[in-house]
Design an enzyme around this catalytic site. Structure first.
Site, mmCIF file in Angstrom:
data_model
loop_
_atom_site.group_PDB
_atom_site.id
_atom_site.type_symbol
_atom_site.label_atom_id
_atom_site.label_comp_id
_atom_site.label_asym_id
_atom_site.label_seq_id
_atom_site.Cartn_x
_atom_site.Cartn_y
_atom_site.Cartn_z
ATOM 1 N N HIS A 167 -2.229 0.082 5.704
ATOM 2 C CA HIS A 167 -3.313 0.129 6.696
ATOM 3 C C HIS A 167 -4.435 -0.867 6.377
ATOM 4 C CE1 HIS A 167 -5.505 3.072 4.015
ATOM 5 N NE2 HIS A 167 -6.535 2.438 4.532
ATOM 6 N N ASP A 186 2.545 4.299 4.293
ATOM 7 C CA ASP A 186 1.344 3.478 4.096
ATOM 8 C C ASP A 186 1.479 2.673 2.796
ATOM 9 O OD1 ASP A 186 -1.106 2.388 4.453
ATOM 10 O OD2 ASP A 186 -2.250 4.233 4.067
ATOM 11 N N GLY A 188 -12.823 2.043 1.246
ATOM 12 C CA GLY A 188 -12.880 0.835 0.430
ATOM 13 C C GLY A 188 -12.020 0.961 -0.824
ATOM 14 N N SER A 234 -9.007 2.335 -0.573
ATOM 15 C CA SER A 234 -7.644 2.292 -0.037
ATOM 16 C C SER A 234 -6.815 1.202 -0.685
ATOM 17 C CB SER A 234 -7.678 1.989 1.449
ATOM 18 O OG SER A 234 -7.918 3.164 2.139
ATOM 19 N N GLY A 235 -5.540 1.498 -0.879
ATOM 20 C CA GLY A 235 -4.638 0.506 -1.455
ATOM 21 C C GLY A 235 -4.688 0.487 -2.971
#
Ligand code: ARG
Length: 416
Positions: free
Chosen positions: A223, A270, A364, A366-367
């Site tokens: 995402h 994701d 922020g 994320s990932g």
């Protein structure tokens, strides 16, 4: 003449005397520093273990078999040195390979010591070699080491650093949890504490976290690329500060999971991998994390760490210095309860955090990585920060992409 002598007033004499003393002190200080200053010294020890049969599982460092045998070898070596006159000099040992031999398994181990720089290389090598040979015999362990095969070689700093930095999931220094400074559930990270953490940036602005899995590949959340998949607009940076970073790289390719969709807001699949345009230079502050085997099971409740530059509160701003928070894995059964996420957690996801809230990842992050250290102290990527209902809310823990579930997909895209 007379006047010149008289001009040497007492305060001038004092200045001269003081500067001479200071100068001497500096020289003496420098000499003692050079003589007594400790320096890391690296060695490679290899030996044959005769009572263990080689298994193909020893080829990969991430298997349970490799971990178990390596841990036993590292414990044995620690006992050898901890019980000797070198106990204060010994820092750590790390098995770098286990290879087949007609007589059993050959272990190759990197040993790290701290010796005064004044001690000559020949002397310290002699000490280490003597202790190793003498005490390997005396140390009680089930491992049978063939004494005649023990080879100890000194590695220069560069070689030793390289060997360790090229192993995944190693943290080079020990970090203690003293002086915790808590700000909305996390603490600031120090350089080298999470060396696999990367920042993924769109047009030079931090957008997401990511994890280094090799010198050219990162893994992150799908995402993060919502709306913008053109690799030319993306860069990755490394080191705990966004500005200035330790290293920065262009992105060559972004591969988003085929079944991920920006439109369905179910957060399924994701996961994405990012290929860099050039290789990262691995250092003790920037290198890879280990990927777990697809079959590995991380038990509920184990302690993990999530790291990122994300907001300190819901709808807040990103920060410049990396932060970390300790969270625990929550079972999918609990996480799917009606008052938690009511069935939204699928097999490709996992929950981590606390049902009481407070400590969590946020926008922020994320990932970014959710990691766990195994019993050897090697760090594995457990999850990828994916979603959550606001941040740190009661009964709304963080939800992560489950790395073991996508392990084979990652391998199919990157070869790692
Ligand atoms: N989706 C968010 C991002 O893009 C991360 C959400 C994580 N939220 C949480 N409560 N753990 O950064």
């Amino acid at each position: 003449m007379d006047r010149a002598v008289r001009r040497l007033e007492p305060w001038k004499i004092a200045v001269i005397v003081v500067s001479v003393i200071v100068g001497l002190a500096l020289i003496i200080g420098l000499i003692t520093f050079l003589l007594c200053h400790d320096q890391d010294r690296y060695y490679n020890a290899s030996f044959l273990i005769t009572n263990v049969n080689y298994s193909p599982q020893y080829e990969r460092q991430t298997t349970d078999e490799f971990r178990n045998l390596s841990e036993d070898i590292e414990t044995m070596i620690s006992e050898v040195f901890r019980g000797s006159f070198l106990s204060k000099r010994y820092l750590r040992s790390h098995v770098v390979s286990l290879s087949p031999d007609p007589g059993g398994v050959v272990a190759s181990v990197v040993l790290v010591f701290k010796f005064p720089s004044a001690d000559s290389e020949a002397t310290t090598w002699g000490h280490v070699n003597r202790v190793l040979l003498r005490r390997l015999k005396a140390t009680s362990t089930y491992l049978d080491v063939d004494q005649s095969t023990v080879r100890l070689t000194e590695l220069n700093k560069e070689k030793g650093d390289n060997l360790l930095n090229n192993c995944c999931g190693i943290r080079r220094q020990a970090f203690s949890f003293t002086g915790v400074e808590r700000i909305t559930g996390g603490q600031r990270a120090r350089e080298g504490e999470w060396p696999w953490q990367a920042s993924i940036q769109l047009d030079g602005t931090h957008r997401c976290g990511a994890s280094i899995i090799s010198n050219t590949w990162l893994v992150t959340a799908a995402h993060c690329f919502r709306g913008v998949r053109d690799p030319r607009r993306w860069t990755a940076s490394f080191g705990i500060l966004l500005r200035p970073p330790k290293q920065k790289k262009f992105v060559r390719r972004i591969i988003v999971h085929e079944r991920y969709s920006d439109l369905l807001l179910d957060h399924e699949h994701d996961v994405a991998v990012v290929e860099l345009a050039s290789a990262i230079e691995f250092t003790s502050d920037v290198h890879s994390v280990c990927l777990p085997e697809a079959t590995h099971i991380f038990p509920d409740n184990i302690s993990c760490f999530v790291t990122g530059w994300g907001a300190l509160e819901n709808d807040g701003y990103s920060v410049n210095q990396l932060r970390q928070a300790e969270v625990r894995i929550i079972s999918t059964e609990i996480c799917n309860r009606r008052q938690v996420y009511g069935g939204a957690i699928t097999p490709g996801m996992l929950c981590a955090g606390y049902l009481e809230g407070q400590v969590d990842a946020c926008q922020g992050d994320s990932g970014g990585p959710l990691v766990h250290a195994n019993s050897r102290g090697i760090w594995y990527l457990v999850g990828i920060v994916s979603w959550g209902d606001e941040c740190g809310k009661r009964n709304k823990p963080g939800v992560y992409t489950r790395v073991t579930y996508y392990r084979n997909w990652i391998h199919s895209k990157t070869g790692i």
